[in-house]
Design an enzyme around this catalytic site. Structure first.
Site, PDB file in Angstrom:
ATOM      1  N   GLY A   1       0.874  -1.178   0.000  1.00 37.84           N
ATOM      2  CA  GLY A   1       0.000   0.000   0.000  1.00 37.84           C
ATOM      3  C   GLY A   1       0.905   1.219   0.000  1.00 37.84           C
ATOM      4  N   ALA A   2       0.841   1.968  -1.086  1.00 35.47           N
ATOM      5  CA  ALA A   2       1.717   3.148  -1.213  1.00 35.47           C
ATOM      6  C   ALA A   2       0.876   4.415  -1.222  1.00 35.47           C
ATOM      7  CB  ALA A   2       2.560   3.032  -2.488  1.00 35.47           C
TER       8      ALA A   2
ATOM      9  N   ILE B   1      -0.596   6.644   4.010  1.00 35.72           N
ATOM     10  CA  ILE B   1       0.234   6.137   5.116  1.00 35.72           C
ATOM     11  C   ILE B   1       1.503   5.485   4.556  1.00 35.72           C
ATOM     12  CG2 ILE B   1       0.340   4.618   7.139  1.00 35.72           C
ATOM     13  CD1 ILE B   1      -2.695   4.838   7.386  1.00 35.72           C
TER      14      ILE B   1
ATOM     15  N   ASP C   1       2.286  -1.505  -4.550  1.00 36.41           N
ATOM     16  CA  ASP C   1       0.877  -1.101  -4.662  1.00 36.41           C
ATOM     17  C   ASP C   1       0.314  -1.666  -5.958  1.00 36.41           C
ATOM     18  OD1 ASP C   1      -0.721   1.557  -3.156  1.00 36.41           O
ATOM     19  OD2 ASP C   1      -1.631   0.615  -4.924  1.00 36.41           O
TER      20      ASP C   1
ATOM     21  N   ARG D   1     -15.034   2.512  11.124  1.00 35.13           N
ATOM     22  CA  ARG D   1     -13.993   1.617  10.590  1.00 35.13           C
ATOM     23  C   ARG D   1     -14.633   0.299  10.142  1.00 35.13           C
ATOM     24  NH1 ARG D   1     -11.690   4.122  15.086  1.00 35.13           N
ATOM     25  NH2 ARG D   1      -9.874   5.393  14.587  1.00 35.13           N
TER      26      ARG D   1
ATOM     27  N   ASN E   1     -12.029  -4.331   2.606  1.00 36.59           N
ATOM     28  CA  ASN E   1     -10.645  -4.530   3.044  1.00 36.59           C
ATOM     29  C   ASN E   1     -10.310  -5.996   3.337  1.00 36.59           C
ATOM     30  OD1 ASN E   1     -10.108  -1.907   2.581  1.00 36.59           O
ATOM     31  ND2 ASN E   1     -10.084  -1.245   4.716  1.00 36.59           N
TER      32      ASN E   1
ATOM     33  N   ASN F   1      -7.758  -0.955   8.346  1.00 34.37           N
ATOM     34  CA  ASN F   1      -8.954  -1.036   9.208  1.00 34.37           C
ATOM     35  C   ASN F   1     -10.062  -1.883   8.588  1.00 34.37           C
ATOM     36  OD1 ASN F   1      -8.563   0.459  11.625  1.00 34.37           O
ATOM     37  ND2 ASN F   1      -8.359   2.303  10.361  1.00 34.37           N
TER      38      ASN F   1
ATOM     39  N   ARG G   1      -2.797  10.064  20.670  1.00 36.17           N
ATOM     40  CA  ARG G   1      -3.891  11.044  20.631  1.00 36.17           C
ATOM     41  C   ARG G   1      -4.290  11.435  22.058  1.00 36.17           C
ATOM     42  NH1 ARG G   1      -6.857   8.033  15.569  1.00 36.17           N
ATOM     43  NH2 ARG G   1      -5.800   9.275  13.986  1.00 36.17           N
TER      44      ARG G   1
ATOM     45  N   HIS H   1      -9.477  -1.126  18.288  1.00 33.85           N
ATOM     46  CA  HIS H   1      -9.261   0.189  17.680  1.00 33.85           C
ATOM     47  C   HIS H   1     -10.592   0.674  17.113  1.00 33.85           C
ATOM     48  CE1 HIS H   1      -7.185   3.427  15.790  1.00 33.85           C
ATOM     49  NE2 HIS H   1      -7.296   2.959  14.559  1.00 33.85           N
TER      50      HIS H   1
END
Ligand code: APR
Length: 315
Positions: free
Chosen positions: A9-10, A13, A33, A88, A95, A120, A151, A175
């Site tokens: 995954g490019a 993130i 990717d 999510r 996903n 996610n 956070r 999460h």
């Protein structure tokens, strides 16, 4: 020999990860990717930036798993991010399909790799990734707790006007909106947080932490957070590659710890060069235990939904 980190995954993130890893000279980077041009373009752009500071790293972009062969670390962000108003969990079906393909791609090419999943809905996707790839559970881990904790610490530092580095804290659980920030395990300049903040203000900060990702999505209007997620994963990579044995909150495979059997969820773990070397079991008070169990139930429910989407997950 320099280490090799593959980023599957490019996107936002993945690109940020490649940049951070290069700046820290942690390892050579392969950006993978399905959008071949994006991977190649980002690799080339970051590679060109290395000549400015004289950084000693190699970067390539690819859509061929052969190029990722024998990676020391693989970080997975392949997938779609949330849009405004989505949870999510809404990403599950899309996903899950993507992660199945990724698991096929990495399991034979990098069987000894330390694999960090960011895609996610995190806890369920990392669990599916481990089941699809059959890689050892101590080598497959999810990034979430460090981000959620960062956070929480940031909001506390703003409220208490204290530098973030003087705050120690922890967020456990899945999460998602049921994550469990841990005020009893939070220290500010060595003092217990509960002595320093009114309950009402703390509750607001806990709520803002739980919705931290959604707040950023709303502001960005397109895509989700990427700087803090990438920095969080780099913290895990650093502890693994340099055998720092840091205690970090991560989505780890629980098989008895915290009374949970065969499920991924956020707990403190020690990461060293063997992967997840130890799960740290904290003692929780009644309310923390209730909140943690509630969070575990939501992860379980979502994994049950994943199994309905793909019965292969029953194997
Ligand atoms: N293999 C490899 N890459 C893929 C695949 C696949 N099968 N399917 C999609 N991708 C790529 C996309 O082409 C895209 O470049 O994954 C990348 C995702 O990048 P972004 O859309 O920019 O998403 P990002 O913000 O990086 O987030 C990725 O992490 O935090 C989570 O919720 C977030 O699930 C999302 C993931």
């Amino acid at each position: 020999m320099r280490k090799k980190i593959t980023l599957i995954g490019a996107g936002q993130i993945g690109g940020t990860l490649a940049h951070l890893i290069s700046i820290k000279e942690l390892a050579d980077v392969v950006l993978f990717d399905v959008a071949d041009g994006v991977a190649k373009g980002k690799a080339l752009d970051i590679a060109q930036s290395t000549s400015i500071d004289g950084l000693n790293v190699n970067l390539i972009g690819t859509n061929n798993y052969e190029d990722t062969k024998n990676s020391d670390v693989i970080i997975i962000t392949a997938g779609v991010p949330r849009k405004t108003g989505m949870t999510r969990d809404d990403l599950l079906e899309t996903n899950l399909k993507i992660i199945k393909k990724v698991a096929e791609g990495i399991k034979n090419t990098s069987p000894n790799s330390f694999v960090i999943c960011i895609t996610n809905p995190l806890d369920v996707i990392v669990m599916a990734l481990q089941k699809y790839s059959k890689l050892p559970t101590n080598k497959v881990v999810g990034m979430a707790g460090i981000l959620d904790t960062s956070r929480f610490k940031y909001f506390l530092s703003q409220e208490l006007k204290v530098p973030v580095k003087n705050i120690e804290s922890l967020v456990l659980g899945g999460h998602g909106d049921t994550m469990v920030p841990m005020p009893n395990y939070t220290k500010v300049n060595g003092k217990s947080l509960n002595e320093l903040i009114e309950k009402e203000k703390l509750d607001k900060i806990i709520d803002r932490t739980r919705k931290g990702g959604a707040e950023i999505i709303k502001l960005l209007e397109k895509g989700s957070a990427f700087y803090a997620p990438a920095a969080s994963a780099v913290e895990m990579v650093n502890s693994y590659i340099n055998n720092l044995k840091k205690t970090l909150p991560c989505a780890a495979h629980l098989n008895g710890a915290y009374g949970v059997k065969d499920l991924y969820a956020g707990v403190p773990v020690i990461i060293g060069n063997k992967g997840v070397e130890k799960i740290i079991e904290l003692s929780l008070d009644k309310s923390e235990k209730n909140n943690f169990n509630l969070s575990i139930e939501t992860v379980k429910d979502l994994f049950a939904a994943a199994k309905k989407i793909d019965p292969d997950l029953n194997n």
